[in-house]
Design a protein around this motif. Sequence first.
Motif, mmCIF file in Angstrom:
data_model
loop_
_atom_site.group_PDB
_atom_site.id
_atom_site.type_symbol
_atom_site.label_atom_id
_atom_site.label_comp_id
_atom_site.label_asym_id
_atom_site.label_seq_id
_atom_site.Cartn_x
_atom_site.Cartn_y
_atom_site.Cartn_z
ATOM 1 N N SER A 107 0.869 -1.178 0.000
ATOM 2 C CA SER A 107 0.000 0.000 0.000
ATOM 3 C C SER A 107 0.902 1.222 0.000
ATOM 4 O O SER A 107 2.079 1.155 0.388
ATOM 5 C CB SER A 107 -0.897 0.007 1.238
ATOM 6 O OG SER A 107 -0.117 0.174 2.413
ATOM 7 N N GLN A 108 0.366 2.359 -0.416
ATOM 8 C CA GLN A 108 1.166 3.579 -0.422
ATOM 9 C C GLN A 108 1.550 3.980 0.993
ATOM 10 O O GLN A 108 2.641 4.512 1.227
ATOM 11 C CB GLN A 108 0.400 4.718 -1.098
ATOM 12 C CG GLN A 108 1.250 5.961 -1.356
ATOM 13 C CD GLN A 108 2.491 5.671 -2.181
ATOM 14 O OE1 GLN A 108 2.415 5.038 -3.242
ATOM 15 N NE2 GLN A 108 3.651 6.109 -1.701
ATOM 16 N N ILE A 109 0.662 3.709 1.954
ATOM 17 C CA ILE A 109 0.982 4.031 3.352
ATOM 18 C C ILE A 109 2.199 3.239 3.811
ATOM 19 O O ILE A 109 3.080 3.763 4.493
ATOM 20 C CB ILE A 109 -0.223 3.726 4.279
ATOM 21 C CG1 ILE A 109 -1.406 4.631 3.931
ATOM 22 C CG2 ILE A 109 0.168 3.911 5.749
ATOM 23 C CD1 ILE A 109 -2.640 4.379 4.786
ATOM 24 N N ALA A 110 2.272 1.959 3.424
ATOM 25 C CA ALA A 110 3.416 1.132 3.809
ATOM 26 C C ALA A 110 4.712 1.693 3.237
ATOM 27 O O ALA A 110 5.735 1.779 3.934
ATOM 28 C CB ALA A 110 3.200 -0.307 3.349
ATOM 29 N N VAL A 111 4.682 2.054 1.966
ATOM 30 C CA VAL A 111 5.864 2.621 1.316
ATOM 31 C C VAL A 111 6.300 3.886 2.044
ATOM 32 O O VAL A 111 7.489 4.076 2.334
ATOM 33 C CB VAL A 111 5.570 2.936 -0.169
ATOM 34 C CG1 VAL A 111 6.754 3.673 -0.802
ATOM 35 C CG2 VAL A 111 5.284 1.658 -0.941
ATOM 36 N N ASN A 112 5.337 4.753 2.359
ATOM 37 C CA ASN A 112 5.649 5.997 3.062
ATOM 38 C C ASN A 112 6.209 5.733 4.452
ATOM 39 O O ASN A 112 7.171 6.388 4.883
ATOM 40 C CB ASN A 112 4.399 6.867 3.184
ATOM 41 C CG ASN A 112 3.907 7.373 1.845
ATOM 42 O OD1 ASN A 112 4.652 7.378 0.859
ATOM 43 N ND2 ASN A 112 2.655 7.802 1.796
ATOM 44 N N ASN A 113 5.619 4.768 5.157
ATOM 45 C CA ASN A 113 6.079 4.472 6.515
ATOM 46 C C ASN A 113 7.521 3.967 6.527
ATOM 47 O O ASN A 113 8.315 4.336 7.396
ATOM 48 C CB ASN A 113 5.162 3.437 7.165
ATOM 49 C CG ASN A 113 3.877 4.053 7.694
ATOM 50 O OD1 ASN A 113 3.759 5.260 7.824
ATOM 51 N ND2 ASN A 113 2.897 3.208 8.002
ATOM 52 N N ILE A 114 7.839 3.113 5.581
ATOM 53 C CA ILE A 114 9.204 2.590 5.500
ATOM 54 C C ILE A 114 10.190 3.715 5.229
ATOM 55 O O ILE A 114 11.232 3.831 5.888
ATOM 56 C CB ILE A 114 9.303 1.506 4.411
ATOM 57 C CG1 ILE A 114 8.491 0.273 4.815
ATOM 58 C CG2 ILE A 114 10.766 1.117 4.166
ATOM 59 C CD1 ILE A 114 8.327 -0.756 3.713
ATOM 60 N N GLU A 115 9.854 4.566 4.271
ATOM 61 C CA GLU A 115 10.744 5.679 3.930
ATOM 62 C C GLU A 115 10.934 6.629 5.107
ATOM 63 O O GLU A 115 12.045 7.093 5.375
ATOM 64 C CB GLU A 115 10.179 6.449 2.736
ATOM 65 C CG GLU A 115 10.243 5.679 1.419
ATOM 66 C CD GLU A 115 9.646 6.461 0.260
ATOM 67 O OE1 GLU A 115 9.054 7.539 0.517
ATOM 68 O OE2 GLU A 115 9.778 5.999 -0.901
ATOM 69 N N LYS A 116 9.850 6.921 5.825
ATOM 70 C CA LYS A 116 9.936 7.845 6.951
ATOM 71 C C LYS A 116 10.815 7.299 8.073
ATOM 72 O O LYS A 116 11.602 8.040 8.677
ATOM 73 C CB LYS A 116 8.536 8.151 7.483
ATOM 74 C CG LYS A 116 7.725 9.056 6.561
ATOM 75 C CD LYS A 116 6.293 9.213 7.042
ATOM 76 C CE LYS A 116 5.501 10.114 6.096
ATOM 77 N NZ LYS A 116 4.073 10.218 6.476
ATOM 78 N N LEU A 117 10.688 6.012 8.368
ATOM 79 C CA LEU A 117 11.509 5.412 9.426
ATOM 80 C C LEU A 117 12.974 5.340 9.019
ATOM 81 O O LEU A 117 13.873 5.683 9.792
ATOM 82 C CB LEU A 117 10.993 4.003 9.755
ATOM 83 C CG LEU A 117 10.080 3.821 10.968
ATOM 84 C CD1 LEU A 117 10.825 4.092 12.261
ATOM 85 C CD2 LEU A 117 8.871 4.711 10.871
ATOM 86 N N VAL A 118 13.220 4.898 7.799
ATOM 87 C CA VAL A 118 14.600 4.759 7.318
ATOM 88 C C VAL A 118 15.293 6.122 7.267
ATOM 89 O O VAL A 118 16.429 6.280 7.754
ATOM 90 C CB VAL A 118 14.615 4.087 5.928
ATOM 91 C CG1 VAL A 118 16.009 4.178 5.302
ATOM 92 C CG2 VAL A 118 14.194 2.623 6.041
ATOM 93 N N ASP A 119 14.614 7.110 6.701
ATOM 94 C CA ASP A 119 15.207 8.451 6.613
ATOM 95 C C ASP A 119 15.354 9.086 7.992
ATOM 96 O O ASP A 119 16.386 9.695 8.307
ATOM 97 C CB ASP A 119 14.343 9.357 5.726
ATOM 98 C CG ASP A 119 14.358 8.934 4.266
ATOM 99 O OD1 ASP A 119 15.254 8.154 3.885
ATOM 100 O OD2 ASP A 119 13.465 9.379 3.511
ATOM 101 N N GLY A 120 14.322 8.937 8.822
ATOM 102 C CA GLY A 120 14.347 9.552 10.141
ATOM 103 C C GLY A 120 15.410 8.989 11.057
ATOM 104 O O GLY A 120 15.909 9.684 11.947
ATOM 105 N N LEU A 121 15.753 7.736 10.846
ATOM 106 C CA LEU A 121 16.746 7.077 11.698
ATOM 107 C C LEU A 121 18.126 7.009 11.044
ATOM 108 O O LEU A 121 19.077 6.534 11.662
ATOM 109 C CB LEU A 121 16.278 5.660 12.057
ATOM 110 C CG LEU A 121 15.057 5.581 12.973
ATOM 111 C CD1 LEU A 121 14.496 4.160 13.008
ATOM 112 C CD2 LEU A 121 15.419 6.047 14.385
#
Length: 379
Positions: A107-121
């Motif tokens: 889902s697009q939400i999943a893609v966004n969540n992964i990117e946000k965690l990876v970038d944020g950390l």
Amino acid sequence: MDDRKYQICTNCVMDTTDSAIVFDSAGVCDHCKGFYTQVEPNWHTDARGREQLDGIIERIKADGKGRDFDCIIGMSGGIDSSYLVYAAKEMMGLRPLVFHVDAGWNSQIAVNNIEKLVDGLGLDLYTEVIDWQEIKDLQLAYFKSGVPHIDTPQDHAFFATMYKFAEEHKVRNVLTGANYSTECIRNPIEWMYYQSDSIQLKDIHRKFGSRPLKNFPITSILKHKLYLPYIKGIKVERPLNYIPYIKSDAVKLLTERFGWQPYPQKHFESRFTKFYEAYWLPEKFGFDTRKVQYSSLIVTGQMTREEALEKLRVPAFDPETIDQDFEYIATKLGITTDELRGYFNAPNKSYKDYRNQRSIYTVGAKVMRALGMELGGKR
């Protein structure tokens, strides 16, 4: 479902849609009793758990010394794997490689969540894309087979790919978001058969598939339970079992810090799994996985039974959009909606109708429980 009079547990919300469920004289089911007698007394998230976790962390850091990362974490974008990625980096001081398997249904939400965690950390992300034509053919084979566990191809691909990567790159430690806090009550075997049974996967594909599986990753229970840990030295750890993990608190933290978005239901990060768990399983077979998920939260004190019963009164799927969901799934699989509905209306089958390794899983589970390597669980 069996022919017994309908009964629901007086403590959780598991009921006789699990044909193997057993109730005591007070109406409490064996899922609950298994948790209270086997899991809870041996599950420590206090100083004892932290001490055990510290030992695991120390070993992981030693194994990863001199490498770009010291462990890999499979991340789907769901709450368990997302919180684990956060905890591993921020609370445990580890250097994980975030590993994602794209089976074509994100889902697009999943893609966004992964990117946000990876970038944020500030972590690195490795994504493996599964051969779409092959997994599509395998998923169609499962639809044609009539079994409930049509999500097996996607799940099998996830862990087979991650184990293959770990073996090829000599990664000694794999971290998983599996945990007792949100998953201590397990899906009955008739609802969701073992996704790692390669014998059944190959049998169903042989009977209903139309193209060879040349690139699709296939593993086996013996490989990832015996060969990889004891011959290759690859350990699979569940860090969330050693620290306090409250789902609502985790969602709040990830949302506020990273802009992570929650899902309406566990596992809904995949559009296929959403369709499968929200509609296909309950409407075709009478199996509602929310009962398992809510019961886990009930026995761990994160939800009341009344709250769960209220949520269960409303279907997990949206009646207003289910026709569009059918069209989306059918179109992506390259079939008509009539063909997909034909599979829905076809006779129901179970894992018993195809070759399987159930006996190996049963023996293995007994051995692991006897050795204290696994707690509770009816499967």
